[in-house]
Design an enzyme around this catalytic site. Structure first.
Site, short mmCIF file in Angstrom:
data_model
loop_
_atom_site.label_atom_id
_atom_site.label_comp_id
_atom_site.label_asym_id
_atom_site.label_seq_id
_atom_site.Cartn_x
_atom_site.Cartn_y
_atom_site.Cartn_z
N PRO A 167 0.74 -1.32 -0.09
CA PRO A 167 -0.03 -0.09 0.01
C PRO A 167 0.76 1.20 -0.01
CG PRO A 167 0.07 -0.78 2.21
CD PRO A 167 1.08 -1.67 1.40
N TYR A 203 2.03 10.91 -3.83
CA TYR A 203 2.42 11.44 -5.04
C TYR A 203 2.22 12.90 -5.41
CZ TYR A 203 1.59 6.37 -5.59
OH TYR A 203 1.76 4.87 -5.28
N CYS A 230 4.43 28.56 -16.60
CA CYS A 230 4.19 29.07 -17.71
C CYS A 230 3.40 28.06 -18.52
CB CYS A 230 5.53 29.74 -18.32
SG CYS A 230 6.21 31.02 -17.53
N GLU A 231 2.60 27.46 -18.22
CA GLU A 231 1.72 26.45 -18.91
C GLU A 231 0.35 26.44 -18.45
OE1 GLU A 231 2.57 22.47 -19.49
OE2 GLU A 231 4.71 22.61 -19.26
N ARG A 259 -0.28 16.16 -9.77
CA ARG A 259 -1.61 15.48 -9.99
C ARG A 259 -2.63 16.00 -10.66
NH1 ARG A 259 -4.32 13.50 -6.69
NH2 ARG A 259 -4.47 11.36 -7.44
#
Ligand SMILES: *Cc1c(COP(=O)(O)O)cnc(C)c1O
Length: 424
Positions: A279, A378, A349-350, A317
């Protein structure tokens, strides 16, 4: 269940007010709760009894040293996917005898390192890897304990990019080849084949896929035993999903894990086999938040951008998996306060550097602190220095104490990663 709650109108991590951490460490910053980590690990172990000694925490979910040490102290094993993760687990005090090594692309150097370290088990994912490992271990006069990772051709998970058990996914040996390869492994000098493994995906909330995959794996175990193989271990991987939304139609953690434990015990009934678990998210996910500060509010005719100091390099994420994170203000707001729809965006810058669109939040001001919840898995482990931003710091809370378990990278460290070529 987690330990991030309002006390006297201010969001706390256990007994520590989050503004105190923001003042001392700056933002953005990840904050983890020891009590939550400990609780999740214990609840998981309780749920999978009598197999609690073969719970291998998936380091890739959150490999912070403080997190690993917290779990090591409880006796946790580690599921690793690189030499770096094995080294980090060892550094955290997890003994080699409690470490499992998975992954489709282990290099010769990594396999040799794992064999030399004496780790508990290598989860072999292809015929080529099996041959390479046997050669490497035999050359050292060793026989490495392995299990064969089988692709059960049943995938599941919260997003296509985290589904791993489909026939089209790169993981494991094909189902139809499993028995041939097991017999081959049984005759190889450098390996001792102990059993099978499967990991069908991550953020799995539909247990029907687990049930189908595990039943298939049970079938392979029985078939191999009929052929005379002593199949002693069945590693069922990780992937148990967690609630990211409070309104999520998903049961409380303990209930979910107990249902999972009941399911695996039922499927393995009468097999007399050692079950293993890996896990990650279910241990660390709700044990962490990402705290960020509002820089600007850019209001257009049709929308308002809440521009914060965390970016997709700190938490990828939403950009990568279209993931949804609950967002809470650090200062509790009155229930009757006006709510506004914001697109919460970072400074990168996206356009993909967007945490959420049209989210209803209390009216914000520059300087306000917010948290993205369920960021303990994550999150920091996938962070990067994209846009030459310094790696985000990590803080571990225990009761009323906290420790900076990864300081914010300095600009000298960031720039010092590179070397100038001799001709310039
Ligand atoms: C990623 C991974 C895990 C952990 O998955 P979670 O969804 O975080 O529980 C377990 N085993 C393997 C082989 C993995 O690759």
């Amino acid at each position: 269940m987690h330990h991030f709650d309002y006390q006297n109108g201010v969001l706390h991590a256990e007994g520590v007010p989050l503004p105190a951490i923001a003042d001392a460490v700056g933002t953005p910053v990840y904050v983890y709760s020891s009590a939550t980590l400990e609780r999740h690990y214990k609840v998981f172990c309780e749920a999978v009894k009598p197999h609690q000694d073969h719970v291998f925490y998936a380091v890739k979910a959150n490999g912070n040293l403080g997190v690993l040490m917290t779990l090591a102290k409880l006796g946790a094993g580690a599921d690793t996917v690189s030499e770096g993760e094995i080294r980090k687990a060892l550094a955290a005090g997890i003994p080699a005898s409690r470490i499992v090594f998975s992954g489709v692309g282990k290099t010769g150097e990594e396999l040799a390192f794992a064999v030399d370290a004496g780790i508990y088990q290598i989860n072999v994912e292809s015929e080529g890897e099996l041959e390479a490992l046997s050669r490497i271990a035999a050359a050292r006069g060793r026989r490495q304990a392995i299990v064969l990772r089988v692709n059960p051709e049943i995938g599941a998970g919260g997003h296509a990019k985290i589904t791993t058990g489909d026939a089209a996914n790169k993981f494991g040996v094909s189902f139809s080849e499993a028995e041939r390869l097991y017999a081959k492994a049984a005759n190889m000098p450098g390996v001792s084949v102990k059993g099978l493994a499967a990991h069908i995906g991550s953020q799995v909330t539909e247990f029907s896929a687990y049930r189908a995959a595990f039943l298939k794996m049970r079938g392979v175990v029985e078939s191999l035993r009929r052929q005379g193989h002593a199949v002693e271990r069945l590693d069922l991987g990780g992937g148990v999903g967690i609630p990211y939304e409070m309104s999520y139609p998903y049961r409380h953690g303990t209930e979910t894990l107990n249902a999972y434990g009941d399911m695996v015990r039922e499927i393995a009934a009468g097999l007399d086999i050692e079950l293993g678990f890996e896990p990650g998210r279910v241990i660390a996910g709700n044990a962490g938040i990402l705290m960020t500060r509002v820089l600007y509010i850019n209001t257009r005719a049709d929308r308002s951008f809440l521009i914060v100091d965390a970016g997709m390099n700190d938490l990828v994420r939403p950009a990568m998996y279209e993931a949804w994170h609950e967002i809470w203000p650090v200062r509790q707001v009155a229930p009757d306060q006006e709510l506004v729809r914001y697109d919460v965006v970072g400074p990168i810058c996206e356009t993909g550097d967007t945490f959420t669109t049209g989210r209803l939040l209390p009216k914000m001001q520059p300087g306000d602190l917010i948290v993205l919840k369920t960021a303990g898995a994550y999150g920091a482990s996938m962070s990067s220095t994209y846009n030459q931003r310094r790696l985000v710091p990590e803080v571990l809370v225990k009761g009323t104490e906290y420790a900076v378990t990864r300081p914010r990278q300095t600009f000298e460290e960031l720039i010092g990663l590179d070397r100038a070529p001799s001709w310039l």
